[in-house]
Scaffold this motif. Structure first.
Motif, PDB file in Angstrom:
ATOM      1  N   VAL A  73      -2.541   2.135   7.866  1.00 59.07           N
ATOM      2  CA  VAL A  73      -3.103   1.268   6.835  1.00 59.07           C
ATOM      3  C   VAL A  73      -2.413   1.619   5.524  1.00 59.07           C
ATOM      4  CG1 VAL A  73      -5.212   0.613   5.623  1.00 59.07           C
ATOM      5  CG2 VAL A  73      -5.297   1.216   8.042  1.00 59.07           C
ATOM      6  N   VAL A  74      -1.767   0.641   4.948  1.00 60.91           N
ATOM      7  CA  VAL A  74      -1.061   0.847   3.685  1.00 60.91           C
ATOM      8  C   VAL A  74      -1.882   0.177   2.595  1.00 60.91           C
ATOM      9  CG1 VAL A  74       1.069   0.418   2.418  1.00 60.91           C
ATOM     10  CG2 VAL A  74       1.137   0.824   4.884  1.00 60.91           C
ATOM     11  N   PRO A  75      -2.292   0.924   1.560  1.00 63.42           N
ATOM     12  CA  PRO A  75      -3.098   0.303   0.507  1.00 63.42           C
ATOM     13  C   PRO A  75      -2.262  -0.666  -0.328  1.00 63.42           C
ATOM     14  CG  PRO A  75      -2.598   2.578  -0.053  1.00 63.42           C
ATOM     15  CD  PRO A  75      -2.058   2.328   1.322  1.00 63.42           C
ATOM     16  N   GLY A  76      -2.921  -1.692  -0.792  1.00 61.07           N
ATOM     17  CA  GLY A  76      -2.237  -2.685  -1.629  1.00 61.07           C
ATOM     18  C   GLY A  76      -2.256  -2.258  -3.093  1.00 61.07           C
ATOM     19  N   PRO A  77      -1.756  -3.072  -3.970  1.00 60.49           N
ATOM     20  CA  PRO A  77      -1.733  -2.735  -5.401  1.00 60.49           C
ATOM     21  C   PRO A  77      -3.153  -2.749  -5.974  1.00 60.49           C
ATOM     22  CG  PRO A  77      -0.988  -4.979  -5.088  1.00 60.49           C
ATOM     23  CD  PRO A  77      -1.134  -4.385  -3.721  1.00 60.49           C
ATOM     24  N   ALA A  78      -3.351  -1.999  -7.059  1.00 63.17           N
ATOM     25  CA  ALA A  78      -4.665  -1.917  -7.692  1.00 63.17           C
ATOM     26  C   ALA A  78      -5.026  -3.229  -8.343  1.00 63.17           C
ATOM     27  CB  ALA A  78      -4.660  -0.810  -8.730  1.00 63.17           C
TER      28      ALA A  78
END
Length: 123
Positions: free
Chosen positions: A34-39
Motif C-alpha cells: 500500500v503506497v500512501p497518496g499525497p497529503a
C-alpha cells in the motif's frame, strides 16, 4: 452367494484405496504494498469558544461577628501510677569470733592391764 457379497466389498475397498488423490496447493499470493497518496489540503480553523461567566463579587463586606463564649473548664487528670519497689539493702558485716570455751573436767585414770600371756608357735 455367500462369498460374492464379501468379494464385491473387498474389490470396492481396494479400488477406492488404490486411487491417488492429488492435492493442489495454490501459489501464495504476493503481498500487497500500500503506497500512501499525497497529503490533502489543511482544514479550516474552528470557531472560538464563548467566554466563561465571571463570579459574583460583594461590593461592601458585612460587619464582624461577635466574640464567642469562653469554653468550659477541663476535667481533672487521672491519678499517677504507684512507684516501683526499692531495691534490697546490702548484707551486714560478719560478727567477731566468740571466746574459747572452758576446759572440760578430767576423766578417771584407766585400769591397769591384767596378766596377758602371748603364745608364739614353733616354726
Amino acid at each position: 452367494m455367500k462369498y460374492s457379497l464379501l468379494l464385491a466389498s473387498l474389490v470396492a475397498v481396494l479400488g477406492l484405496t488404490a486411487c491417488e488423490k492429488t492435492t493442489v496447493t495454490p501459489p501464495a499470493a504476493a503481498p500487497v504494498m500500500v503506497v500512501p497518496g499525497p497529503a490533502g489540503a489543511t482544514g479550516a480553523t474552528g470557531a472560538t469558544g464563548s467566554t466563561g461567566s465571571t463570579g459574583s463579587t460583594v461590593a461592601v463586606p458585612g460587619a464582624t461577628g461577635a466574640t464567642g463564649a469562653t469554653g468550659a473548664t477541663g476535667s481533672t487528670g487521672s491519678t499517677g501510677s504507684t512507684g516501683s519497689t526499692g531495691s534490697t539493702g546490702s548484707t551486714g558485716y560478719t560478727g567477731a569470733t566468740g571466746a574459747t570455751g572452758a576446759d572440760g573436767v578430767k576423766g578417771d585414770t584407766g585400769k591397769t592391764g591384767g596378766d596377758t600371756v602371748i603364745v608364739v608357735p614353733k616354726p
